[in-house]
Structures are given as structure tokens and as C-alpha cells.
Design an enzyme around this catalytic site. Structure first.
Site, short mmCIF file in Angstrom:
data_model
loop_
_atom_site.label_atom_id
_atom_site.label_comp_id
_atom_site.label_asym_id
_atom_site.label_seq_id
_atom_site.Cartn_x
_atom_site.Cartn_y
_atom_site.Cartn_z
N SER A 181 -92.39 -8.75 27.99
CA SER A 181 -92.37 -9.68 26.85
C SER A 181 -92.91 -11.03 27.32
O SER A 181 -94.03 -11.10 27.83
CB SER A 181 -90.96 -9.76 26.28
OG SER A 181 -90.97 -10.30 24.99
N ASP A 218 -92.74 -0.73 19.31
CA ASP A 218 -92.30 -2.12 19.46
C ASP A 218 -92.34 -2.83 18.10
O ASP A 218 -93.39 -2.90 17.46
CB ASP A 218 -93.23 -2.83 20.46
CG ASP A 218 -92.69 -4.19 20.89
OD1 ASP A 218 -92.03 -4.87 20.09
OD2 ASP A 218 -92.95 -4.58 22.05
N HIS A 248 -89.14 -2.50 22.00
CA HIS A 248 -89.57 -3.65 22.78
C HIS A 248 -88.98 -3.60 24.20
O HIS A 248 -87.78 -3.80 24.38
CB HIS A 248 -89.16 -4.93 22.07
CG HIS A 248 -89.75 -6.16 22.69
ND1 HIS A 248 -91.09 -6.34 22.84
CD2 HIS A 248 -89.16 -7.25 23.24
CE1 HIS A 248 -91.32 -7.49 23.43
NE2 HIS A 248 -90.16 -8.06 23.69
#
Ligand SMILES: *[C@@H]1O[C@H](CO)[C@@H](O)[C@H](O)[C@H]1NC(C)=O
Ligand SMILES: *[C@@H]1O[C@H](CO)[C@@H](O)[C@H](O)[C@H]1NC(C)=O
Ligand SMILES: *[C@@H]1O[C@H](CO)[C@@H](O)[C@H](O)[C@H]1NC(C)=O
Ligand SMILES: *[C@@H]1O[C@H](CO)[C@@H](O)[C@H](O)[C@H]1NC(C)=O
Ligand SMILES: *[C@@H]1O[C@H](CO)[C@@H](O)[C@H](O)[C@H]1NC(C)=O
Ligand SMILES: *[C@@H]1O[C@H](CO)[C@@H](O)[C@H](O)[C@H]1NC(C)=O
Ligand SMILES: *[C@@H]1O[C@H](CO)[C@@H](O)[C@H](O)[C@H]1NC(C)=O
Ligand SMILES: *[C@@H]1O[C@H](CO)[C@@H](O)[C@H](O)[C@H]1NC(C)=O
Ligand SMILES: *[C@@H]1O[C@H](CO)[C@@H](O)[C@H](O)[C@H]1NC(C)=O
Ligand SMILES: *[C@@H]1O[C@H](CO)[C@@H](O)[C@H](O)[C@H]1NC(C)=O
Ligand SMILES: *[C@@H]1O[C@H](CO)[C@@H](O)[C@H](O)[C@H]1NC(C)=O
Length: 541
Positions: A188, A400, A439
């Protein structure tokens, strides 16, 4: 020197037990001469085997205190980065050292030394560092950046860079032999941080494991505001309650699952699915009245599945079909997420009173111009990374719901364009989709997702682990695969992902394993073997 280390390492099972090289004296005096004049030691603590170390609630970004640590020396350093900014970092120096350095990334806008992932690194035997990126805040809080351009630079790249430089020198001072290889692992924002460091300082790392990178900061954050405004209660008849996302996700799996040729509940080729929205329309005869959408609500769903186009150009790739279960945080509130609106308020306009209602498409162009903190990883010509001999493994969950998976495809294509095409790019930079993963970690459709990468080990709730429990080897563990690629030239032709029957408990038995394939290859079932076993699949172009 490298050959010598490899010979020592050959004596140990890689990833199982690290090689002990005599470690130093865990006291401030050991490190003082390794520090530049702008750095001071805040803490040096010798942690016994099975001990713990962390800051608890005073670390707003990462309050968890990891336990069951190997014997190590924990150090906290504070670095003054400008007259109006400073960052801190933690360094864990395990007694049983594998002669390598690892730096860890952060998440969102957080604001804290990532002790959990640092502990995971130390369990492998890495001298592991993590920075707080120059502030103390939760992941969605950007208010620290108000009128603080130097703090933004720390967050953008300077803290990661400065930490690597100083922490390597400290490790060299502590151990009796120097650091042999330097690695990076983050997902991320952590993915962005790794890519940005590689772009600005291509020699810092020999290998980078980069997950779901939030690389396109100047577009991703505005897009988060734009997306977050699509389904607010104020949208009236266009608004739908997020409780309907389950029905939406179920219908999408029903229609899209087989597009990849295997009916297994996992959408592996979302872009091949022609989704018929009418199946969810309440006015369709036979529709389930408690799980359907009005025509006006379906317009919102279609907008969420659409790319964000500004001035005729792609501003952000769409959320893929299969990501819906993760949409609720992005579209379920009373205003867009702080990761969107906080960017406009505190990073871009320095106006805490900025409201999402003021948002318009021109924000994209303004952000591209201003580039707060120079954080966006937009320097696509990464040939200096290749020339350094470094390797990159990038991965992104196909489900995601926070960072569009297509933004990583866009990045990979842009780097390919800037460095001579995808064929030569694959010699040093490989990209893997993880079908069914959200994610950075987890699945809601029983998809294999675990590859031992950033933040994944911390999802286990039963016991602290590192690597892939039961499969601590380069075929299953992406970090070990990266090391083997960097140090032995073993090309990463696939990575076998794992999911356990209970995905947060690695002692519950393996549910499924399946190879992930380097882009643009995909994993193909042999049409005879058990679909839950990796050997029934192969990567094909
Ligand atoms: C470690 O360093 C401290 C401070 O310099 C010193 O007092 C101590 O004796 C040293 N311990 C060992 C085992 O060398
Ligand atoms: C490790 O420490 C935990 C407490 O954090 C304790 O419950 C456990 O018994 C210890 N294990 C060993 C092997 O000492
Ligand atoms: C710093 O060191 C002191 C003394 O060794 C210790 O009690 C304290 O918990 C440490 N602080 C942090 C943040 O770990
Ligand atoms: C972080 O902020 C919290 C809350 O304001 C505070 O209690 C804590 O001391 C801060 N931690 C650091 C390391 O500055
Ligand atoms: C919801 O309202 C916002 C703000 O007026 C607007 O930008 C957005 O397009 C609307 N969503 C839909 C699906 O019409
Ligand atoms: C209708 O939708 C509800 C809520 O998703 C679900 O519990 C129920 O099983 C569905 N009914 C049928 C007949 O599919
Ligand atoms: C669009 O947003 C920009 C930046 O906030 C602002 O300067 C501009 O006036 C807005 N345009 C319109 C038409 O509202
Ligand atoms: C931002 O980084 C780029 C390299 O990616 C560099 O060319 C540019 O000068 C930097 N901008 C600022 C304001 O430092
Ligand atoms: C890469 O180059 C191709 C061919 O010129 C072009 O169509 C594509 O848009 C480029 N992609 C990116 C992300 O720059
Ligand atoms: C490199 O290859 C040697 C010999 O097979 C092996 O012992 C060692 O573990 C490998 N190193 C890595 C990092 O995979
Ligand atoms: C998975 O295992 C964890 C830890 O034992 C437990 O708390 C959780 O309830 C389990 N989940 C399911 C769905 O059984």
C-alpha cells in the site's frame, strides 16, 4: 565477501534458522560513532528470547506490541531532517543474524514505527528497520501535514531513505561483519515508499517486495474523494446501503467466476467478464426483493466500476469486478475517506475547511503540479535500478477494493515503456496478480493469497509467525524468492500462494494452494488435477 557469506548460509536451511554471526554490545556506545550529527539515540533495549518490544498506545499508527521475539537488540533513533521536521526509526538487531538488512514500509498516512512487520523481519534473522515517516498519526489522519512541507517530504521519501542509510551503518557497527544485501518490503503506502526510494536512490536496495502500491499519490488521493462522493446519502435515489454489497458481490461471482475457465468461486480474469447489471435490477421479474438495486442505484454501481477520466485521459483505473466486498469503507460513510479529503485539506490546499462538495476534476491537475512531498512514484525510467543489479517483485490483489489493481498494471506498463519493453523488464522486475485477494491480505472467496509479504503474517491471530508456516521456501515465500533471485539468480517463474481453512489460523490445515504467475502470464488448470493443489496449475503466456 558475498561468496563467503553464501557458503556460510548453505549450512543452514534458508528461512528456518538464521546463521549466527557474533553480535555486539547492545548499548548506546556501540552505535554512537555510526550516527550522523543530526541523529540521536532515544532507546537501546536488549530483548531476551521470547520477549516483546514496542511503544504501545504512544505509537498512534502501530500500537500493537509484538511478542515472542527472538533475542535481539532494539534501538530507537531520532533524526532531525530539517529545522522544522524530524523522523524516528526503530531497528531490531537479532542475535542470530542472516547478514542481511530489511526495511519495512507503512500504511495510509500512518504515522508510527511499524513494529509488527519489523518483528516479522527479525524472526527471519534480518536486521530490520522501520520509520515513523516523521509523524505520529493513524492511517487516515493527514492533519499533521497542514502547512508542514518538510514533514510531507519526510513522509514522501526522506524518512525511508535516511533510515536505510543510518540503519545500515548501525548494523555494520553492531555485527562483526558488514551487511551483505539490503531488502525492502512494504504494501500500500509501503509499496509506494519502496518504488519511490528505488526511483530516487536506485542503489539503496538489492531487492524490493512491493505490494499494492499507492504509487500514484497525486491521482489516487483525489480519486478517493471522487469515489467517496459517488454513493453518499446526499445522492438520494442514487444512494444504496452498503449492506447490499454482499448481494452485488455474490451476483458478480456468479456471472464472472467462469470467465477464467474454472468455476471455483474465484474471479481470476475480471476484465473478461461482461457483467449483466440487469440481473440485480429490482424491476427484473423474479428479482430477490431484499437483494436488488433500483435502476438509479445501479447507475452508482456502474460509476464505481468505471475508470476515472479527466480531460480525456485515464486519471485512475477502475475498481475491478470482484472487489465489491471491500468497498464499504470507501463508499459507506457520510463523507469521503480521510485518505481522500485529508489530502486536499492538509497536503494540497492547506485549508482545513475544504469540503468534499468543493471537489472537482481540476484537483488532479493541481496535485500533479504541486506534488506534495514529491511522494508520487512517477519516475518511470527505473533503468538505474536494473543497472544496480537489483530485483523487484510487485504484487496486487485482484479483489482490492481500496487501491485499483489496474493502477499497478498502468505502473508496470509505464516502466516497461520507459525501459525498453516488457520482455526485458521481466529480467529484473516481475509483477504478480493475486486473484481473490483484497488489499494486501485476506480473501472473502477462499482464494490462496498468503505469500509471506508485508502485513500478512500479522493477520494470524493464534501465534506469531513469519514466512509461510509449513512452507518456508522460495517457492511459497515471496521474500525468500526475492532473495534467491537477487543472490543466486534464480528467476521467479511463479509463487505458490496459500490459504488455510481458517485464514487467520495457520494450524487449521491448508485449504488451497495455487501458483501466481508473472504478468502477463496467467495460471492455467491442467483440467484433470485437484484444483486446490498447486501442481494442477501452470503459468502460461
Ligand atoms: C557494553 O558497553 C557498556 C557501555 O560501554 C559497558 O559498560 C559494558 O561493559 C559492555 N558490555 C560488554 C559485555 O562488553
Ligand atoms: C513466551 O512468552 C509468553 C508470554 O508472552 C509466554 O506465555 C510463553 O509461555 C513463553 N514461551 C516460552 C517458550 O517461554
Ligand atoms: C526505552 O528504554 C527504557 C529503559 O530501558 C524502557 O523502560 C522503555 O520501555 C523503552 N521505551 C520504549 C518506547 O520502548
Ligand atoms: C503520539 O501521540 C499521542 C497522542 O497525542 C501521544 O500520547 C504520544 O506521546 C505521541 N507519541 C510520540 C512518540 O510522540
Ligand atoms: C453523488 O453526488 C456527488 C456530489 O453531488 C456527485 O459528484 C456524484 O456524481 C453523485 N453520484 C451519482 C452516482 O450520481
Ligand atoms: C434474497 O437475498 C437475501 C439477502 O441477501 C438472502 O438472504 C436470501 O437467501 C435471498 N433469497 C433467495 C431466494 O435467493
Ligand atoms: C474547482 O476546484 C478548484 C480547486 O479547489 C477551484 O479553484 C475552482 O474554482 C473549482 N472550479 C469550479 C468551477 O468550481
Ligand atoms: C521530485 O522528484 C523528481 C524525481 O522523481 C525530481 O526530478 C524533482 O526535482 C523533485 N521535485 C522536487 C520539488 O524536489
Ligand atoms: C505504453 O506504450 C504504449 C505504446 O506506445 C501506449 O499505447 C501505452 O499507453 C503506454 N502505456 C503507458 C502506461 O504509458
Ligand atoms: C543460493 O543457493 C545455495 C545453493 O543452492 C543455497 O544454499 C542458498 O540457500 C541460496 N540462497 C538463497 C538466498 O536462496
Ligand atoms: C479462525 O481462528 C481464529 C483463531 O483460532 C478464531 O478466533 C476464529 O473464530 C476462527 N474463524 C472461523 C471462521 O472459524
Amino acid at each position: 565477501m558475498r561468496a563467503h557469506t553464501v557458503a556460510i548460509l548453505a549450512a543452514a536451511t534458508l528461512g528456518e534458522s538464521a546463521v549466527g554471526l557474533s553480535s555486539g554490545n547492545c548499548s548506546a556506545a556501540t552505535f554512537v560513532h555510526a550516527l550522523p550529527s543530526n541523529a540521536v539515540i532515544e532507546n537501546v533495549t536488549a530483548v531476551a528470547q521470547n520477549g516483546s518490544f514496542g511503544e504501545g498506545a504512544s505509537n498512534l499508527g502501530y500500537p500493537a506490541i509484538p511478542t515472542s521475539l527472538p533475542q535481539l537488540c532494539a534501538v530507537i533513533v531520532k533524526v532531525t531532517s530539517s529545522p522544522s521536521s524530524s523522523f524516528r526509526f526503530g531497528l531490531l538487531l537479532p542475535a542470530e543474524w542472516n547478514s542481511r538488512f530489511l526495511e519495512i514500509g507503512n500504511g495510509g498516512f500512518a504515522g508510527g514505527i511499524n513494529w509488527n512487520d519489523a518483528a516479522t523481519g527479525a524472526r527471519y534473522g534480518f536486521a530490520t528497520a522501520s520509520t515513523d515517516t516523521g509523524h505520529n498519526a493513524t492511517a487516515e489522519d493527514g492533519s499533521w501535514a497542514l502547512n508542514a512541507p518538510e514533514k510531507l517530504i519526510d513522509w514522501g521519501w526522506r524518512a525511508i531513505h535516511g533510515t536505510a542509510a543510518i540503519a545500515k551503518d548501525m548494523a555494520n557497527a553492531y555485527y562483526s561483519s558488514p551487511v551483505q544485501y539490503a531488502y525492502y518490503s512494504g504494501c500500500s503506502t509501503g509499496g509506494r515508499q519502496g518504488l519511490r526510494e528505488a526511483q530516487l536512490y536506485p542503489d539503496t536496495f538489492d531487492g524490493l517486495l512491493v505490494g499494492a502500491p499507492a504509487w500514484w499519490t497525486s491521482h489516487l488521493q483525489p480519486w478517493t474523494t471522487w469515489t467517496g462522493a459517488l454513493n453518499l446519502p446526499i445522492n438520494g435515489t442514487n444512494h444504496f446501503d452498503v449492506s447490499l454489497l454482499t448481494a452485488l458481490a455474490t451476483e458478480i461471482v456468479k456471472q464472472c467466476d467462469s470467465a477464467d475457465g474454472v468455476k471455483d468461486g474465484i474471479i481470476s480474469a475480471p476484465d473478461l467478464c461482461e457483467f449483466n447489471y440487469a440481473a440485480l435490477d429490482c424491476s427484473t421479474p423474479g428479482a430477490n426483493a431484499s437483494a436488488c438495486f433500483t435502476a438509479a442505484q445501479l447507475e452508482t454501481v456502474k460509476a464505481l466500476h468505471a475508470p476515472y477520466i479527466v480531460d480525456g485521459k485515464l486519471a485512475m483505473a477502475p475498481l475491478k469486478k470482484g472487489s465489491e466486498r471491500q468497498w464499504s469503507i470507501q463508499i459507506g460513510g457520510q463523507e469521503p475517506s480521510g485518505l481522500g479529503i485529508g489530502y486536499e485539506r492538509y497536503f494540497l490546499f492547506n485549508d482545513p475547511s475544504y469540503k468534499w462538495e468543493q471537489y472537482n476534476d481540476s484537483v488532479i491537475g493541481i496535485a500533479d503540479q504541486v506534488q506534495p512531498g514529491n511522494a508520487t512514484a512517477y519516475a518511470f525510467d527505473m533503468s538505474a535500478v536494473r543497472d544496480h543489479g537489483a530485483k523487484i517483485i510487485m504484487y496486487h490483489g485482484l479483489a482490492d477494493g481500496f487501491i485499483p489493481t489496474g493502477s499497478s498494471e498502468h505502473f508496470y506498463e509505464a516502466v516497461a515503456n520507459a525501459t525498453g519493453g516488457i520482455t526485458s523488464l521481466r529480467d529484473w522486475f516481475r509483477f504478480f496478480f493475486i486473484p481473490g485477494m483484497g488489499h494486501c491480505s485476506s480473501t472473502s472467496v477462499g482464494a490462496p493469497w498468503y505469500i509471506g509479504s508485508a502485513s500478512q503474517a500479522s493477520t494470524f491471530t493464534t501465534r506469531p509467525v513469519h514466512s509461510v508456516p509449513g512452507f518456508q521456501d522460495r517457492k511459497h515465500d515471496a521474500l525468500l524468492a526475492l532473495m534467491s533471485w537477487v543472490e543466486n539468480g534464480t528467476v521467479v517463474d511463479s509463487l505458490v500462494a496459500t490459504v488455510w481453512k481458517n485464514q487467520t489460523n495457520p494450524d487449521s490445515g491448508v485449504l488451497r494452494q495455487r501458483p501466481l504467475c508473472p504478468y502477463p502470464e496467467t495460471s492455467k488448470w491442467d483440467r484433470t488435477g485437484n484444483i486446490d493443489e498447486a501442481t494442477s496449475w501452470a503459468c502460461t503466456a
